[in-house]
Write an enzyme that holds these catalytic residues in place. Structure first.
Site, PDB file in Angstrom:
ATOM      1  CD  GLU A 124      -2.594  -0.959   2.661  1.00  0.00           C
ATOM      2  OE1 GLU A 124      -3.422  -1.826   2.869  1.00  0.00           O
ATOM      3  OE2 GLU A 124      -2.309  -0.059   3.465  1.00  0.00           O
ATOM      4  CB  CYS A 137       2.164   6.974   3.949  1.00  0.00           C
ATOM      5  SG  CYS A 137       2.470   5.714   5.168  1.00  0.00           S
ATOM      6  CB  CYS A 144       5.680  -6.019   9.095  1.00  0.00           C
ATOM      7  SG  CYS A 144       6.917  -5.333  10.227  1.00  0.00           S
ATOM      8  CB  CYS A 148       3.411  -3.957  16.532  1.00  0.00           C
ATOM      9  SG  CYS A 148       5.161  -3.591  16.330  1.00  0.00           S
ATOM     10  CB  CYS A 151       0.643  -3.073  13.697  1.00  0.00           C
ATOM     11  SG  CYS A 151       1.011  -2.804  11.951  1.00  0.00           S
ATOM     12  CB  CYS A 376      -1.077   0.568   8.911  1.00  0.00           C
ATOM     13  SG  CYS A 376       0.462  -0.088   8.388  1.00  0.00           S
TER      14      CYS A 376
END
Ligand code: SAH
Ligand code: SF4
Length: 401
Positions: A124, A137, A144, A148, A151, A376
């Site tokens: 994205e 962004c 990832c 977290c 997230c 996100c």
């Protein structure tokens, strides 16, 4: 791939896949002058001509945003044909575009090359226009490696590092979509993409070399020309690479702190078990070039009843003592299935007033694009749930405006 990323500690990191198979014809997008010269040498351009040819290509790529070798009017016809025989100017492809009522645009991008587990690689990229700037962004990884707790990207299973070209390509596709290249009529207020934040999907300091090389291209003032002061790299706290980032990349640093005790940060940002708060703060103090005009931004996501008490605010101020810092309070952006909630507005204000009175600028990041699957990693996941037919329809929409 950084060696740190490969030594995955149980529960803290996923191991990234090494499956990237580049497209048969390499794209020139994202290459440095030296890399362009080397490729030109490989297709028989004489040594004496390489620098000049590379400079021409650089200009067409990063100032004019050329998408076709044919557009390169000061390059000879034979040379253009030779280039097209060996290379492309491909950037990531827009699969879905969503435009918020507040002007925020979110793109789901498909990367060239072979996909993961039968799916194309997708990331994205979000454009956020404001009165005095336009911020893009940018993602550094597919997914990832970190997890977290709050997230959504962290919940995605597959991870691979983006190449420098795929990182630069996100800025180029944004300029393409917004008509923001050198030939834009800038009479009405200059460039649209003026700032870059490495705050999309992924941990940029676990893809160090590609991020560094990409940001060198992006900040070159004879090309894309977004200065280092206008680029911010956000990290969840990869301590060994923080000072290195200051030395080798020289952009502004943002640190995802989110908690003031190791006990809580171990849960919210599991990387803390590897690099605890004291080590993180020491690396921040050592970040090269810090001054009151060049501060580190500490990001702090506001989670109701978890990290948002006045006692947390006091501890935060104590922790940051002596570091030139800004505090960025981020209202938690909920996603389907999360156990967390965003703090109440009153609580955010109380917290923000405390840190402000302690002398910190503490803007609360205004939630942007809430109407377009804002959190996100969410556009990607929502789109993955769509049928092939719906995805095609979205894609057709993205292509026609
Ligand atoms: N991996 C890097 C950069 C990408 S995340 C990092 O963690 O810093 C960018 C920022 O968004 C981080 O501060 C991250 O903690 C925050 N973030 C992630 N998910 C969020 C959510 N659902 N709501 C609000 N902020 C979130
Ligand atoms: Fe990764 Fe950053 Fe999300 Fe943590 S907050 S999982 S480091 S993208």
């Amino acid at each position: 791939m950084s060696s740190t990323a490969q030594t995955a500690a149980a529960g803290v990191e996923k191991t990234p896949l090494e499956t990237y198979v580049p497209p048969a014809m390499p794209s020139l997008v994202g290459l440095s002058r030296a890399e362009l010269m080397e490729l030109l040498g490989g297709i028989g351009v004489a040594p004496a001509q390489r620098r000049m040819r590379a400079q021409q290509l650089w200009h067409w790529l990063y100032v004019r945003g050329a998408r076709d070798f044919e557009a390169m009017s000061n390059v000879s016809k034979d040379m253009r044909a030779e280039l097209a025989r060996h290379f492309t100017l491909h950037r990531p492809e827009v699969v879905a575009e969503q435009i918020s009522t507040d002007g925020t645009r979110k793109w789901l991008l498909r990367l060239p090359g072979e996909g993961i587990a039968g799916r194309a690689h997708e990331v994205e990229c979000v454009y956020i226009p404001e009165t005095d700037r336009g911020t893009l962004c940018v993602s550094s990884q597919v997914g990832c490696t970190l997890n977290c707790a709050f997230c959504h990207t962290g919940t995605q299973r597959w991870v691979r590092n983006l190449t420098a070209g795929e990182i630069v390509g996100q800025i180029m596709i944004a300029r393409d979509r917004l008509g923001d290249w050198a030939d834009r009529d800038t009479a009405n207020g200059g460039r649209l993409v003026t700032n870059v934040v490495m705050m999309g999907m992924g941990e940029p300091l676990y893809n160090f070399d590609a991020v560094r090389n990409a940001l060198h291209v992006v900040s070159d003032n004879e090309g894309i020309g977004i200065s280092r002061r206008r680029i911010t790299l956000s990290t969840s706290g990869v301590v060994p690479n923080i000072v290195r980032a200051g030395e080798e990349i020289g952009v502004m640093l943002a640190v995802s702190l989110h908690a003031v005790t190791d006990e809580l940060r171990d849960q919210l940002v599991p990387l803390n078990r590897k690099y605890p708060i004291a080590e993180l703060m020491a690396a921040c103090r050592d970040y090269p070039g810090l001054s009151n005009a060049r501060r580190i931004t500490f990001e702090y996501v506001m989670l109701k009843g978890i990290n948002d008490s006045l006692a947390d605010a006091r501890a935060l101020v104590r922790l940051l003592k002596g570091i030139p810092a800004k505090i960025n309070l981020i209202p938690f952006n909920p996603w389907p299935g999360t156990a967390y909630e965003c703090s109440d507005w009153n609580q955010i204000e109380t917290f923000s007033d405390y840190v402000f009175n302690a002398g910190y600028s503490s803007p609360v990041r205004t939630p942007r694009g809430r109407d377009i699957l804002a959190a996100c990693g969410q556009l990607k996941s929502e789109t993955e749930k769509l049928s092939a037919r719906e995805r095609d329809a979205l894609r057709a929409m993205a292509m026609t405006d």
